[in-house]
Design a protein around this motif. Structure first.
Motif, PDB file in Angstrom:
ATOM      1  N   PHE A  47       0.849  -1.183   0.000  1.00 46.17           N
ATOM      2  CA  PHE A  47       0.000   0.000   0.000  1.00 46.17           C
ATOM      3  C   PHE A  47       0.884   1.231   0.000  1.00 46.17           C
ATOM      4  N   GLU A  48       0.550   2.192  -0.858  1.00 48.16           N
ATOM      5  CA  GLU A  48       1.245   3.467  -0.898  1.00 48.16           C
ATOM      6  C   GLU A  48       0.219   4.578  -0.962  1.00 48.16           C
ATOM      7  N   PRO A  49       0.541   5.737  -0.399  1.00 46.53           N
ATOM      8  CA  PRO A  49      -0.388   6.857  -0.465  1.00 46.53           C
ATOM      9  C   PRO A  49      -0.602   7.310  -1.910  1.00 46.53           C
ATOM     10  N   LEU A  50      -1.849   7.610  -2.264  1.00 47.18           N
ATOM     11  CA  LEU A  50      -2.152   8.145  -3.586  1.00 47.18           C
ATOM     12  C   LEU A  50      -1.546   9.534  -3.728  1.00 47.18           C
ATOM     13  N   PHE A  51      -1.565  10.301  -2.624  1.00 48.38           N
ATOM     14  CA  PHE A  51      -0.972  11.632  -2.592  1.00 48.38           C
ATOM     15  C   PHE A  51       0.092  11.642  -1.496  1.00 48.38           C
ATOM     16  N   PRO A  52       1.334  11.289  -1.833  1.00 49.41           N
ATOM     17  CA  PRO A  52       2.374  11.228  -0.806  1.00 49.41           C
ATOM     18  C   PRO A  52       2.517  12.549  -0.056  1.00 49.41           C
ATOM     19  N   SER A  53       2.597  12.460   1.255  1.00 48.28           N
ATOM     20  CA  SER A  53       2.798  13.588   2.180  1.00 48.28           C
ATOM     21  C   SER A  53       1.546  14.428   2.433  1.00 48.28           C
ATOM     22  N   TYR A  54       0.375  13.990   1.972  1.00 54.27           N
ATOM     23  CA  TYR A  54      -0.847  14.755   2.200  1.00 54.27           C
ATOM     24  C   TYR A  54      -1.883  13.915   2.933  1.00 54.27           C
ATOM     25  N   VAL A  55      -2.607  14.564   3.869  1.00 53.00           N
ATOM     26  CA  VAL A  55      -3.664  13.915   4.642  1.00 53.00           C
ATOM     27  C   VAL A  55      -4.856  14.865   4.707  1.00 53.00           C
ATOM     28  N   PHE A  56      -6.043  14.328   4.442  1.00 53.66           N
ATOM     29  CA  PHE A  56      -7.270  15.093   4.637  1.00 53.66           C
ATOM     30  C   PHE A  56      -7.669  14.948   6.094  1.00 53.66           C
TER      31      PHE A  56
END
Length: 167
Positions: A47-56
């Motif tokens: 699993f990898e973030p779709l938007f690395p370094s961003y969190v809603f």
């Protein structure tokens, strides 16, 4: 009213930020995709973030202050519009959640070239160079072989810098 905001997190500290924000009563979300990688010489799905370094994030600003959220371990700052944190559409966040639940992100990676495909880079610092697609690369998304000074060099290139098939 609880609005959604977008946080920029310190590199590779999204999970830390989410854990600490959850403890404080904030609701967090960062979409993830399954990516095939080679780890320790073996191919695996990670699993990898779709938007690395961003969190809603959404929270009640009467119970949790913007300063507290911004000062949370792992968080760098809010994405802002001027001096104020930018409010993100609730519809956007819920659509991202829905697409993740339905595995609708898979189509994003189907358009990647296959290993060995010959390309011309259309943007970025290597614009106009011939390249040979090697493999997907987590954050950058693609490794390419390019010719520099008569020697093939492996570089990591944003997918947006790709792809014009070379005939």
């Amino acid at each position: 009213m609880r609005d959604w905001y977008l946080l920029y997190c310190k590199r590779s500290e999204q999970e830390r930020a989410v854990i600490n924000l959850d403890r404080q009563g904030a609701e967090c979300y960062y979409p993830q995709v399954v990516v095939e990688k080679i780890v320790r010489g073996k191919r695996c799905e990670c699993f990898e973030p779709l938007f690395p370094s961003y969190v809603f994030v959404t929270f009640d600003s009467e119970q949790l202050s913007f300063t507290t959220v911004r000062s949370t371990r792992g968080v760098a700052d809010f994405i802002r519009q001027g001096a104020l944190p930018q409010i993100v559409s609730e519809e956007l966040v819920y659509n991202l959640m829905l697409n993740e639940d339905n595995n609708s992100y898979e189509h994003m990676f189907e358009s990647l070239p296959q290993q060995g495909d010959k390309l011309i880079l259309e943007q970025g610092k290597f614009k106009g160079l011939d390249a040979i697609y090697q493999e997907a690369d987590g954050e950058k998304r693609s490794f390419m072989l390019i010719n520099l000074l008569g020697k093939q060099v492996k570089v990591s290139v944003e997918n947006t810098d790709l792809i014009k098939n070379k005939d």
